[in-house]
Design a protein around this motif. Structure first.
Motif, mmCIF file in Angstrom:
data_model
loop_
_atom_site.group_PDB
_atom_site.id
_atom_site.type_symbol
_atom_site.label_atom_id
_atom_site.label_comp_id
_atom_site.label_asym_id
_atom_site.label_seq_id
_atom_site.Cartn_x
_atom_site.Cartn_y
_atom_site.Cartn_z
ATOM 1 N N ILE A 1 0.186 -60.799 19.744
ATOM 2 C CA ILE A 1 0.502 -59.476 20.278
ATOM 3 C C ILE A 1 -0.194 -58.421 19.432
ATOM 4 O O ILE A 1 -0.479 -58.646 18.250
ATOM 5 C CB ILE A 1 2.026 -59.217 20.308
ATOM 6 C CG1 ILE A 1 2.623 -59.292 18.895
ATOM 7 C CG2 ILE A 1 2.712 -60.199 21.224
ATOM 8 C CD1 ILE A 1 4.105 -58.960 18.851
ATOM 9 N N PRO A 2 -0.510 -57.252 20.001
ATOM 10 C CA PRO A 2 -1.231 -56.229 19.249
ATOM 11 C C PRO A 2 -0.416 -55.676 18.086
ATOM 12 O O PRO A 2 0.823 -55.656 18.120
ATOM 13 C CB PRO A 2 -1.499 -55.137 20.300
ATOM 14 C CG PRO A 2 -0.470 -55.365 21.362
ATOM 15 C CD PRO A 2 -0.233 -56.846 21.385
ATOM 16 N N GLY A 3 -1.105 -55.229 17.054
ATOM 17 C CA GLY A 3 -0.432 -54.673 15.880
ATOM 18 C C GLY A 3 0.331 -53.406 16.186
ATOM 19 O O GLY A 3 1.220 -53.011 15.426
ATOM 20 N N SER A 4 0.023 -52.754 17.304
ATOM 21 C CA SER A 4 0.701 -51.511 17.673
ATOM 22 C C SER A 4 1.989 -51.769 18.451
ATOM 23 O O SER A 4 2.629 -50.828 18.911
ATOM 24 C CB SER A 4 -0.237 -50.648 18.525
ATOM 25 O OG SER A 4 -0.635 -51.349 19.701
ATOM 26 N N PHE A 5 2.374 -53.027 18.594
ATOM 27 C CA PHE A 5 3.578 -53.377 19.357
ATOM 28 C C PHE A 5 4.787 -52.685 18.739
ATOM 29 O O PHE A 5 5.027 -52.769 17.526
ATOM 30 C CB PHE A 5 3.766 -54.895 19.331
ATOM 31 C CG PHE A 5 4.942 -55.387 20.137
ATOM 32 C CD1 PHE A 5 4.850 -55.507 21.510
ATOM 33 C CD2 PHE A 5 6.137 -55.729 19.517
ATOM 34 C CE1 PHE A 5 5.924 -55.977 22.261
ATOM 35 C CE2 PHE A 5 7.209 -56.193 20.249
ATOM 36 C CZ PHE A 5 7.094 -56.320 21.626
ATOM 37 N N GLN B 1 4.392 -59.396 12.310
ATOM 38 C CA GLN B 1 3.953 -58.026 12.569
ATOM 39 C C GLN B 1 3.978 -57.161 11.305
ATOM 40 O O GLN B 1 3.767 -55.959 11.370
ATOM 41 C CB GLN B 1 4.845 -57.390 13.632
ATOM 42 C CG GLN B 1 4.553 -57.871 15.045
ATOM 43 C CD GLN B 1 3.244 -57.308 15.579
ATOM 44 O OE1 GLN B 1 3.093 -56.120 15.778
ATOM 45 N NE2 GLN B 1 2.258 -58.174 15.784
#
Length: 332
Positions: free
Chosen positions: A113-117, A181
């Motif tokens: 999943i993207p780091g900006s989640f 994350q």
């Protein structure tokens, strides 16, 4: 004794051999038991991690139902009740290994999943990273329900409900996702929830199985069992301290947020059509989100009210619907 017989009537009590066969993964056909345990735990961890990341309550509930982690946890309780340290240690190793596996799978899922989640924007994560005293009380009650259901022949149908209520695998999946994350603080909160659930299960299970008389004939139990009770109680208190502190903290945040919202709404009465959309604490900052047709009114009167309603040292930021953001000041 009357209460014990009412809760665990002689006609419905399961035997020590039956309990040991169900809860000790090293007893009986241990190879098949271990295969089933690791297979179902892996699948449960995958389902829980997927459910957490997609914010799907139904998926997470499915993971709770098939998760077998409560079996070795209750095995620890049975070993303590029997004053059989070896059985408790064997079950404990399964719990530790199983927990590590679930966390690892959660970390793997987090890598895709993207780091900006937005972790806290996900209800499955936010609801498990800030446990309170109510979670501990529920875990103790659920532990008693699970132990009694296992010790009686006639109430096994409630076990799926117990699995849903105690929630063991989802908090571990959240630990893994948060670690993956780069959010160790949130991971710690979910880990505390998991540990409180384990300790509550072991405490309740030990008390029920001890009342059941689950001990080998002729085995001395008094001193070792008292030491086990003392250890579990101390752990329960240690875990309970941060839960109580978190409960108090959540209460204060709710109280101060309500006060700030009332103050902000009064402040906006001087602006036609203005109203407060939301009030949020972010660390030591209070963000007041408002909708106004034009520019924000002077924040001096707002800060004057907040100084008497909030503790000192809170930075107040007002965000308007027209895109303006004003640092109103610091309470004190």
């Amino acid at each position: 004794m009357g209460l014990i017989r009412a809760v665990l009537p002689d006609a419905q009590r399961r035997t020590l051999a039956e309990l040991t066969d169900d809860l000790d993964l090293s007893a009986g056909d241990s190879r098949s038991k271990r295969s089933a345990f690791w297979t179902m735990l892996t699948l449960s961890a995958v389902i829980a991690s997927a459910g957490v990341l997609t914010d799907s309550t139904a998926t997470v509930i499915g993971a709770m139902i098939i998760a077998p982690l409560s079996t070795p946890i209750m095995g620890i309780a049975l070993g303590i009740a029997k004053a059989e340290a070896g059985a408790s240690w064997r079950s404990g190793r399964y719990v530790l290994g199983g927990a590590a596996l679930v966390v690892l799978i959660g970390i793997i899922f987090a890598l895709v999943i993207p780091g900006s989640f937005d972790l806290l924007g996900n209800s499955q994560i936010a609801g498990r990273t800030s446990p309170g005293l109510g979670d501990l009380v529920a875990a103790v009650a659920t532990g008693f329900a699970g132990a009694i259901a296992l010790a009686r022949r006639d109430v096994a149908a409630v076990l799926p409900g117990v699995a849903i209520a105690i929630s063991l695998v989802p908090p571990l999946a959240v630990v893994g996702v948060c670690l993956g994350q780069g959010a160790p603080g949130l991971a710690l909160g979910a880990l505390v929830l998991f540990l409180s659930n384990i300790i509550a299960l072991v405490l309740a299970g030990t008390l029920v199985y001890a009342a059941l008389g689950a001990r080998e004939p002729g085995r001395p139990t008094g001193g070792s069992r008292r030491r086990a009770y003392l250890t579990i109680t101390i752990l329960l208190v240690v875990v309970g301290i941060p839960l109580v502190a978190n409960t108090v903290g959540n209460f204060l945040v709710t109280l101060y947020s309500a006060r700030a919202q009332t103050a902000a709404q009064q402040w906006l009465t001087q602006t036609s059509g203005g109203h407060v959309q939301s009030v949020d604490f972010q660390a030591n900052e209070l963000h007041i989100n408002v909708q106004v047709p034009d520019d924000l009114p002077d924040t001096g009167s707002l800060m004057s009210t907040l100084n008497s309603e909030l503790p000192s040292g809170v930075d107040v930021v007002v965000n308007s619907s027209v895109g303006a953001s004003v640092a109103a000041g610091r309470t004190g």
